[in-house]
Design an enzyme around this catalytic site. Structure first.
Site, PDB file in Angstrom:
ATOM      1  CG  ASP A   1     -22.189  19.989 -14.062  1.00 14.36           C
ATOM      2  OD1 ASP A   1     -21.308  20.053 -14.800  1.00 14.36           O
ATOM      3  OD2 ASP A   1     -23.219  20.704 -14.025  1.00 14.36           O
TER       4      ASP A   1
ATOM      5  N   GLY B   1     -11.632  33.574 -21.773  1.00  9.78           N
ATOM      6  CA  GLY B   1     -12.371  34.846 -22.060  1.00  9.78           C
ATOM      7  C   GLY B   1     -12.902  35.002 -23.462  1.00  9.78           C
TER       8      GLY B   1
ATOM      9  CB  SER C   1     -16.331  21.226 -18.057  1.00  7.32           C
ATOM     10  OG  SER C   1     -17.642  21.267 -17.440  1.00  7.32           O
TER      11      SER C   1
ATOM     12  CB  CYS D   1      -8.007  37.396 -19.149  1.00  8.41           C
ATOM     13  SG  CYS D   1      -7.173  37.962 -17.615  1.00  8.41           S
TER      14      CYS D   1
ATOM     15  CB  CYS E   1     -14.856  29.552  -4.047  1.00 10.49           C
ATOM     16  SG  CYS E   1     -14.171  28.298  -5.065  1.00 10.49           S
TER      17      CYS E   1
ATOM     18  CB  CYS F   1     -13.574  33.972  -6.516  1.00  6.93           C
ATOM     19  SG  CYS F   1     -11.714  33.658  -7.043  1.00  6.93           S
TER      20      CYS F   1
ATOM     21  CE1 TYR G   1     -16.941  24.852 -16.442  1.00  6.33           C
ATOM     22  CE2 TYR G   1     -15.762  27.006 -15.967  1.00  6.33           C
ATOM     23  CZ  TYR G   1     -16.978  26.214 -16.687  1.00  6.33           C
ATOM     24  OH  TYR G   1     -17.807  26.790 -17.664  1.00  6.33           O
TER      25      TYR G   1
ATOM     26  CG  ASN H   1      -5.368  35.062 -15.604  1.00  7.37           C
ATOM     27  OD1 ASN H   1      -4.991  34.128 -15.345  1.00  7.37           O
ATOM     28  ND2 ASN H   1      -7.000  35.671 -15.289  1.00  7.37           N
ATOM     29  N   GLY H   2      -6.027  37.901 -13.329  1.00  7.05           N
ATOM     30  CA  GLY H   2      -6.104  37.756 -12.084  1.00  7.05           C
ATOM     31  C   GLY H   2      -6.763  38.984 -11.606  1.00  7.05           C
TER      32      GLY H   2
ATOM     33  CB  CYS I   1      -6.939  29.084  -8.571  1.00  7.85           C
ATOM     34  SG  CYS I   1      -8.730  28.859  -8.752  1.00  7.85           S
TER      35      CYS I   1
END
Length: 545
Positions: A414, A62, A347, A36, A510, A451, A299, A147-148, A293
């Site tokens: 990518d 989000g 992206s 979010c 991750c 994650c 991304y 957020n989290g 992060c």
């Protein structure tokens, strides 16, 4: 259909969301998903209208739903304190679908907090699990946007349930409200500090009360959060202030970026802030160090945002340069045209710029081109109920440029790869367009684990790298490419630090499996179970490339 919103009277220009050049979270069949975005404004006239535009700027974080809480803070400290209820509006869909002009006009007040949501926890259609949360308790109104992910969610929830607390949702953010309301501290500010000190994991939160707004970032600093000023936008020409997940939201509201909220910092925006332009800060206790992060840079964050101290596009270009050093373009026979490097829309565009620049500097001739036309009018591909229909939607959304691909050695680049299905389809389209051969480059390391700090990844077994048991030849054969090359984990961290100048620490869990905050077996099992339960849902967004 709601009437168009006219916000020129508070200095915000109209925005068209259908602009194909805007990167607002394009959901291919295999996207990762940020949980979010949060946005808050304090001491701002028509606060709900400004908050609306801030939420539009965070739409990429989000798209499942959104909500907003608005109220009026107590500006006159000598006047008798009145506690009118905060007003709340939430809904399913994009911000522009959730809020009409009438909705915003009804959200009266000079302060507001908003939330754009993506989550599997709490049920995708259960509106009571949508944020912000707003309650009224013994010390007045309280609203929160988060957020989290809390890594001690299971333990905290079990504690409250054993003490007879009635939980209204299965969303971890609700626990903050219970931690605050059950705190034995006397002042509301101390209660909020007490609650945040007991939480572990990733949390960038905005808390709104009758007297102040709080912006708080967990001690590890997993998620970004920044402060902005809305000069002269408050009552009687005073300055207003805002808090946002990313600076791109400040840009839409014509707010001046002040600084990031630091890891472990709790910033109080109150009467003193309005009168003197000063923030009061408190520090949360730190147990595990800083671990921002790194995937925000890879991304999630918008390329025009500034997070963790520097611009996203600058860092992504450096990722591309490092990828070129590790996995340059292939050599071609003398007399042949040099390889053409094509980014996966949208992206990977900035990493591709750096990749081509560095290859040329290293004496590896190549050229960059746009290999796909992306149709901006095709609906979100996850709606398709079967794989066959999802494949068709990919073909409808992406059409290869035959004149770019035909007879050429193509390097498709990518930013990341999860399951590989969309990458395979795009590679197939490039080959059908007449490419001589295709090579695949990824501007991040292989994703090898889930994650637990606020990102929605597939289960470990579903990840592309794990499915092929780390065998690059197997991956290349399945994708239909001649070679595949990933950016190394060390290369990702080093290039990020080089570009951003930020050496405070990054989370690479991750990629490496090194989790900076311990996650209890019960919490990990519960999170994985939620992912597995939702894996077959038609609205599943996790089938990333």
């Amino acid at each position: 259909m709601s009437a168009p919103l006219d916000f020129e009277d508070f200095g915000v220009a109209p925005l068209t969301l259908s602009d194909p050049d805007m990167e607002v979270g394009i959901e291919e069949p295999e996207r990762y998903n940020e949980k979010c975005g949060v946005f808050g404004v304090f001491n701002v006239q028509k606060a709900a209208h400004t908050c609306y535009y801030g939420m539009v700027g965070l739409q990429h974080r989000g798209q499942e739903g959104g909500g907003m809480v608005a109220g009026t803070w107590n500006q006159n400290e000598k006047a008798e304190k009145t506690q009118g209820d905060f007003m709340l509006h939430r809904g399913i869909g994009l911000v522009t679908d959730v809020f009409s002009t009438n909705d915003l006009n009804n959200l009266e007040g000079n302060c507001a907090i908003g939330h754009t949501r993506y989550s599997t926890a709490g049920g995708k259609s259960q509106l009571e699990g949508f944020q912000p949360f707003s309650v009224k308790y013994r010390l007045g109104n309280l609203a929160l946007a988060h957020n989290g992910n809390l890594s001690n969610f299971t333990e905290l929830r079990s504690f409250f349930e054993q003490h007879g607390v009635l939980m209204q949702t299965t969303v971890d953010s609700e626990l903050f409200l219970h931690l605050i309301s059950h705190s034995k501290r006397r002042s509301q500010l101390d209660q909020i500090f007490d609650a945040m000190s007991q939480a572990e994991g990733a949390f960038s939160c905005i808390v709104l009360t009758d007297d102040f707004m709080v912006a708080v970032r967990d001690p590890n600093g997993f998620r970004p959060l920044c402060l902005g000023k809305l000069k002269g936008r408050g009552p009687n020409g005073t300055d207003g202030y805002c808090v946002a997940s990313e600076t791109c939201a400040l840009d839409l509201c014509k707010a001046e970026y002040i600084r990031d909220v630091e890891p472990g910092e709790m910033v109080i925006i109150n009467r003193q802030t309005v009168q003197e332009g000063k923030f009061t800060s408190l520090r949360l206790p730190s147990k595990f160090g800083v671990s921002q992060c790194i995937f925000e840079y890879v991304y999630f964050a918008r390329p025009d945002s500034q997070i963790f101290g520097d611009f996203v596009t600058k860092v992504r270009r450096e990722h591309g340069r490092q990828l070129a050093r590790e996995h340059p373009v292939p050599d071609v026979p003398a007399g042949d045209l040099p390889p053409v490097v094509i980014p996966v829309p949208d992206s990977a565009a900035h990493a591709t710029l750096g990749y081509v620049e560095e290859n040329i500097r290293l004496g590896k001739p190549c050229q960059q081109d746009l290999g796909f036309f992306r149709n901006p009018y095709v609906g979100r591909s996850f709606i398709a109920p079967s794989q066959e229909h999802r494949d068709l939607k990919v073909r409808c959304k992406f059409n290869p440029m035959t004149h770019v691909c035909e007879g050429r050695v193509v390097v498709l680049l990518d930013d990341s790869i999860v399951r590989g299905t969309t990458a395979k389809q795009l590679i197939g389209l490039v080959l059908q367009a007449g490419a001589k051969e295709v090579h695949f480059r990824v501007a991040s390391p292989p994703v090898t684990g889930p994650c637990f700090y606020g990102m929605d990844f597939p289960t470990k077994e579903e990840l592309f790298f794990n499915h092929h048991k780390a065998n690059l030849d197997s991956m290349a054969k399945w994708l239909g490419v001649k070679t595949i090359g990933y950016l190394s984990a060390d290369g990702l961290v080093n290039s990020t630090e080089e570009a951003s100048g930020n050496k405070a620490g990054f989370c690479t869990a991750c990629f490496t499996g090194k989790y900076p905050i311990p996650v209890s077996e019960a919490s990990a099992t519960e999170m994985v179970s939620e992912k597995a339960a939702s894996a077959d849902a038609t609205e599943n967004l996790f089938d990333k490339r």
